[in-house]
Design a protein around this motif. Sequence first.
Motif, PDB file in Angstrom:
ATOM      1  N   GLU A  13       1.048  15.761 -10.877  1.00  0.00           N
ATOM      2  CA  GLU A  13       2.365  15.217 -11.206  1.00  0.00           C
ATOM      3  C   GLU A  13       2.610  13.907 -10.459  1.00  0.00           C
ATOM      4  O   GLU A  13       3.146  12.951 -11.025  1.00  0.00           O
ATOM      5  N   ASP A  14       2.215  13.858  -9.179  1.00  0.00           N
ATOM      6  CA  ASP A  14       2.349  12.613  -8.411  1.00  0.00           C
ATOM      7  C   ASP A  14       1.638  11.467  -9.132  1.00  0.00           C
ATOM      8  O   ASP A  14       2.153  10.357  -9.215  1.00  0.00           O
ATOM      9  N   VAL A  15       0.443  11.754  -9.641  1.00  0.00           N
ATOM     10  CA  VAL A  15      -0.338  10.730 -10.337  1.00  0.00           C
ATOM     11  C   VAL A  15       0.374  10.327 -11.628  1.00  0.00           C
ATOM     12  O   VAL A  15       0.549   9.138 -11.909  1.00  0.00           O
ATOM     13  N   GLU A  16       0.813  11.320 -12.397  1.00  0.00           N
ATOM     14  CA  GLU A  16       1.485  11.043 -13.676  1.00  0.00           C
ATOM     15  C   GLU A  16       2.789  10.279 -13.488  1.00  0.00           C
ATOM     16  O   GLU A  16       3.130   9.413 -14.304  1.00  0.00           O
ATOM     17  N   GLU A  17       3.513  10.602 -12.420  1.00  0.00           N
ATOM     18  CA  GLU A  17       4.817   9.980 -12.180  1.00  0.00           C
ATOM     19  C   GLU A  17       4.709   8.664 -11.402  1.00  0.00           C
ATOM     20  O   GLU A  17       5.714   8.129 -10.947  1.00  0.00           O
ATOM     21  N   ASP A  18       3.483   8.190 -11.243  1.00  0.00           N
ATOM     22  CA  ASP A  18       3.230   6.903 -10.594  1.00  0.00           C
ATOM     23  C   ASP A  18       3.740   6.842  -9.149  1.00  0.00           C
ATOM     24  O   ASP A  18       4.269   5.827  -8.710  1.00  0.00           O
ATOM     25  N   ALA A  59      -3.402  -5.244   0.283  1.00  0.00           N
ATOM     26  CA  ALA A  59      -2.428  -4.286   0.815  1.00  0.00           C
ATOM     27  C   ALA A  59      -2.806  -2.851   0.476  1.00  0.00           C
ATOM     28  O   ALA A  59      -2.438  -1.917   1.184  1.00  0.00           O
ATOM     29  N   MET A  60      -3.523  -2.684  -0.597  1.00  0.00           N
ATOM     30  CA  MET A  60      -3.851  -1.328  -1.037  1.00  0.00           C
ATOM     31  C   MET A  60      -5.230  -0.847  -0.592  1.00  0.00           C
ATOM     32  O   MET A  60      -5.475   0.350  -0.551  1.00  0.00           O
ATOM     33  N   VAL A  61      -6.117  -1.767  -0.303  1.00  0.00           N
ATOM     34  CA  VAL A  61      -7.465  -1.366   0.100  1.00  0.00           C
ATOM     35  C   VAL A  61      -7.450  -1.064   1.604  1.00  0.00           C
ATOM     36  O   VAL A  61      -7.219  -1.936   2.428  1.00  0.00           O
ATOM     37  N   LEU A  62      -7.676   0.181   1.939  1.00  0.00           N
ATOM     38  CA  LEU A  62      -7.631   0.616   3.336  1.00  0.00           C
ATOM     39  C   LEU A  62      -8.963   0.373   4.033  1.00  0.00           C
ATOM     40  O   LEU A  62      -9.007  -0.004   5.192  1.00  0.00           O
ATOM     41  N   ALA A  63     -10.038   0.617   3.300  1.00  0.00           N
ATOM     42  CA  ALA A  63     -11.369   0.471   3.876  1.00  0.00           C
ATOM     43  C   ALA A  63     -12.404   0.499   2.770  1.00  0.00           C
ATOM     44  O   ALA A  63     -12.135   0.969   1.659  1.00  0.00           O
ATOM     45  N   ALA A  64     -13.577  -0.010   3.080  1.00  0.00           N
ATOM     46  CA  ALA A  64     -14.683   0.059   2.137  1.00  0.00           C
ATOM     47  C   ALA A  64     -15.968   0.272   2.928  1.00  0.00           C
ATOM     48  O   ALA A  64     -16.126  -0.285   4.014  1.00  0.00           O
ATOM     49  N   THR A  65     -16.828   1.110   2.391  1.00  0.00           N
ATOM     50  CA  THR A  65     -18.103   1.388   3.044  1.00  0.00           C
ATOM     51  C   THR A  65     -19.232   1.015   2.094  1.00  0.00           C
ATOM     52  O   THR A  65     -19.165   1.293   0.901  1.00  0.00           O
ATOM     53  N   HIS A  66     -20.236   0.378   2.636  1.00  0.00           N
ATOM     54  CA  HIS A  66     -21.354  -0.075   1.809  1.00  0.00           C
ATOM     55  C   HIS A  66     -22.653   0.537   2.335  1.00  0.00           C
ATOM     56  O   HIS A  66     -22.878   0.538   3.541  1.00  0.00           O
ATOM     57  N   MET A 113      -8.311   3.497  -1.076  1.00  0.00           N
ATOM     58  CA  MET A 113      -7.077   2.769  -1.404  1.00  0.00           C
ATOM     59  C   MET A 113      -5.857   3.658  -1.273  1.00  0.00           C
ATOM     60  O   MET A 113      -5.956   4.878  -1.304  1.00  0.00           O
ATOM     61  N   LYS A 114      -4.700   3.011  -1.152  1.00  0.00           N
ATOM     62  CA  LYS A 114      -3.433   3.726  -1.149  1.00  0.00           C
ATOM     63  C   LYS A 114      -2.413   2.872  -1.872  1.00  0.00           C
ATOM     64  O   LYS A 114      -2.317   1.666  -1.612  1.00  0.00           O
ATOM     65  N   GLY A 115      -1.668   3.495  -2.784  1.00  0.00           N
ATOM     66  CA  GLY A 115      -0.660   2.750  -3.534  1.00  0.00           C
ATOM     67  C   GLY A 115      -0.170   3.592  -4.691  1.00  0.00           C
ATOM     68  O   GLY A 115      -0.522   4.775  -4.798  1.00  0.00           O
ATOM     69  N   ARG A 116       0.665   3.008  -5.536  1.00  0.00           N
ATOM     70  CA  ARG A 116       1.114   3.742  -6.719  1.00  0.00           C
ATOM     71  C   ARG A 116      -0.104   4.022  -7.590  1.00  0.00           C
ATOM     72  O   ARG A 116      -1.012   3.196  -7.674  1.00  0.00           O
ATOM     73  N   SER A 117      -0.101   5.186  -8.233  1.00  0.00           N
ATOM     74  CA  SER A 117      -1.301   5.606  -8.959  1.00  0.00           C
ATOM     75  C   SER A 117      -1.735   4.586 -10.004  1.00  0.00           C
ATOM     76  O   SER A 117      -2.926   4.345 -10.178  1.00  0.00           O
ATOM     77  N   SER A 118      -0.776   3.957 -10.681  1.00  0.00           N
ATOM     78  CA  SER A 118      -1.145   2.973 -11.710  1.00  0.00           C
ATOM     79  C   SER A 118      -1.838   1.764 -11.081  1.00  0.00           C
ATOM     80  O   SER A 118      -2.785   1.220 -11.654  1.00  0.00           O
ATOM     81  N   GLN A 119      -1.382   1.371  -9.881  1.00  0.00           N
ATOM     82  CA  GLN A 119      -1.983   0.213  -9.216  1.00  0.00           C
ATOM     83  C   GLN A 119      -3.392   0.523  -8.726  1.00  0.00           C
ATOM     84  O   GLN A 119      -4.306  -0.281  -8.869  1.00  0.00           O
ATOM     85  N   VAL A 120      -3.535   1.722  -8.158  1.00  0.00           N
ATOM     86  CA  VAL A 120      -4.860   2.128  -7.662  1.00  0.00           C
ATOM     87  C   VAL A 120      -5.843   2.231  -8.839  1.00  0.00           C
ATOM     88  O   VAL A 120      -6.979   1.775  -8.762  1.00  0.00           O
TER      89      VAL A 120
END
Length: 138
Positions: free
Chosen positions: A46-51, A82-89, A103-110
């Motif tokens: 629901e969190d994902v659906e409700e953005d 602002a949304m990218v918290l970390a990246a591992t390669h 990442m962290k942010g509204r589901s539509s943005q992520v």
Amino acid sequence: MSTLIRTGISLDRELLLRFDRIIRKKGYKNRSEAIRDLVRDYAVGEDVEEDRTVVGALTLVYDHHRPKLSEQLLEVQHHAHAMVLAATHVHLDHHNCLEVVLMKGRSSQVRHIADQILTLRGVKHGKLVLTTEGKGLR
Ligand code: NI
């Protein structure tokens, strides 16, 4: 502090037996814990659906030799700083790289960032997993 409430449900016998088989295989000690996890999964859905705000892990494998791809991957991530918290390669072999972008942010943005990355030429496969930031889930 939350209150624990007991509830009963009616279920077809065969369906309940199947449920018990599945949760035993998964390692649940009882039905309550398995049902709690199902409800939590609904809540995250629901969190994902409700953005709402979610956290996402994008896993991708890409062709290291594709011209400009590494720059494009960085460009998309910098743009969404602002949304990218970390990246591992990880260099899987001479040709293939694995990257995990958190990442962290509204589901539509992520989802949008994930789509931008996954549709780049040279990205061989990837999956975005969206989950909760944990608040409001017990
Ligand atoms: Ni690499």
